[in-house]
Scaffold this motif. Structure first.
Motif, PDB file in Angstrom:
ATOM      1  N   LEU A   1      11.421  -2.487  11.814  1.00  9.47           N
ATOM      2  CA  LEU A   1      10.218  -3.107  12.386  1.00  9.47           C
ATOM      3  C   LEU A   1      10.469  -3.576  13.823  1.00  9.47           C
ATOM      4  CD1 LEU A   1       9.078  -5.072   9.232  1.00  9.47           C
ATOM      5  CD2 LEU A   1       7.767  -3.257  10.382  1.00  9.47           C
TER       6      LEU A   1
ATOM      7  N   GLY B   1       6.499  -8.338   9.705  1.00  5.80           N
ATOM      8  CA  GLY B   1       5.379  -7.469  10.030  1.00  5.80           C
ATOM      9  C   GLY B   1       4.239  -7.720   9.068  1.00  5.80           C
TER      10      GLY B   1
ATOM     11  N   ASN C   1      13.595  -4.854   8.383  1.00  4.56           N
ATOM     12  CA  ASN C   1      13.315  -5.702   9.548  1.00  4.56           C
ATOM     13  C   ASN C   1      13.887  -5.099  10.825  1.00  4.56           C
ATOM     14  OD1 ASN C   1      11.627  -7.767   8.605  1.00  4.56           O
ATOM     15  ND2 ASN C   1      13.357  -8.807   7.647  1.00  4.56           N
TER      16      ASN C   1
ATOM     17  N   ASP D   1       1.507  -3.003   8.595  1.00  2.05           N
ATOM     18  CA  ASP D   1       2.664  -2.430   9.281  1.00  2.05           C
ATOM     19  C   ASP D   1       3.816  -2.131   8.329  1.00  2.05           C
ATOM     20  OD1 ASP D   1       1.430  -2.515  11.768  1.00  2.05           O
ATOM     21  OD2 ASP D   1       2.271  -4.478  12.275  1.00  2.05           O
ATOM     22  N   VAL D   2       3.978  -2.968   7.322  1.00  6.44           N
ATOM     23  CA  VAL D   2       5.126  -2.881   6.429  1.00  6.44           C
ATOM     24  C   VAL D   2       4.936  -1.844   5.323  1.00  6.44           C
ATOM     25  CG1 VAL D   2       6.361  -4.186   4.644  1.00  6.44           C
ATOM     26  CG2 VAL D   2       5.946  -5.221   6.875  1.00  6.44           C
TER      27      VAL D   2
END
Length: 179
Positions: free
Chosen positions: A172, A41, A169, A45-46
């Motif tokens: 995400l 990401g 992850n 986003d992260v």
């Protein structure tokens, strides 16, 4: 102007000196350890997933109790507690929350045991990918905290790296609630 972390570090040094003096020859330890994870990401986003509210999206046992503000938000100055596995509470202060620059930082204290500084730096790593480096500095506040400080080693970092990278992850991939 001094940052929260600089003030905390100065205060910690004074506390450590006082405790070492009270304990006679007993010394307290400090250790720093980092690990880097690859994430699927962007930085934007992260980074929020490292905030005190959104961490629950990838850490199912995460359940902070917010003190200020009581409703819990993701911004500098948020104060909350979490419980350690053996029942003692940790007091947490979010000292930096800068999504645009991929920076999240905390000070976490278990009274009379340990003080921790956690710094997270997220940087781009190709299109829609990023890397996050997580650095812990753990300081014993009393000789009893030295064993906890000693756990901050390469083996611990590798276990954390695998857990954080996998869990974040997966979060995400699933998507999630956003700020």
């Amino acid at each position: 102007m001094m940052s929260y972390c600089t003030i905390w570090a100065c205060g910690l040094a004074l506390v450590q000196a006082a405790l070492a003096g009270e304990a006679g020859t007993a010394m307290v330890e400090q250790r720093t350890q980092s690990f880097t994870i690859g994430l699927n990401g962007s930085v934007a986003d992260v980074t929020p997933l490292f905030g005190p509210v959104r961490e629950a999206e990838w850490a199912p046992d995460w359940s902070p109790r917010f003190i200020y503000p009581a409703q819990g938000v993701q911004r500098e100055g948020v104060v909350f507690t979490t419980s350690r596995g053996h029942g003692s509470d940790r007091l947490c202060l979010l000292t930096t929350y800068d999504v645009g620059n991929g920076r999240v930082e905390y000070v976490v204290v278990t009274p009379a045991f340990t003080a921790n500084e956690i710094k997270i730096r997220v940087v781009p790593d190709g299109e829609q990918h990023s890397k996050a480096t997580i650095t812990y500095r753990r300081s014993a506040l009393a000789p009893e905290g030295n064993d906890e400080v000693a756990k901050l080693d390469a083996h611990w970092a590798e276990q954390q790296r695998i857990h954080w990278e996998t869990a974040i992850n997966e979060a995400l991939t699933k998507g999630g609630i956003h700020d």
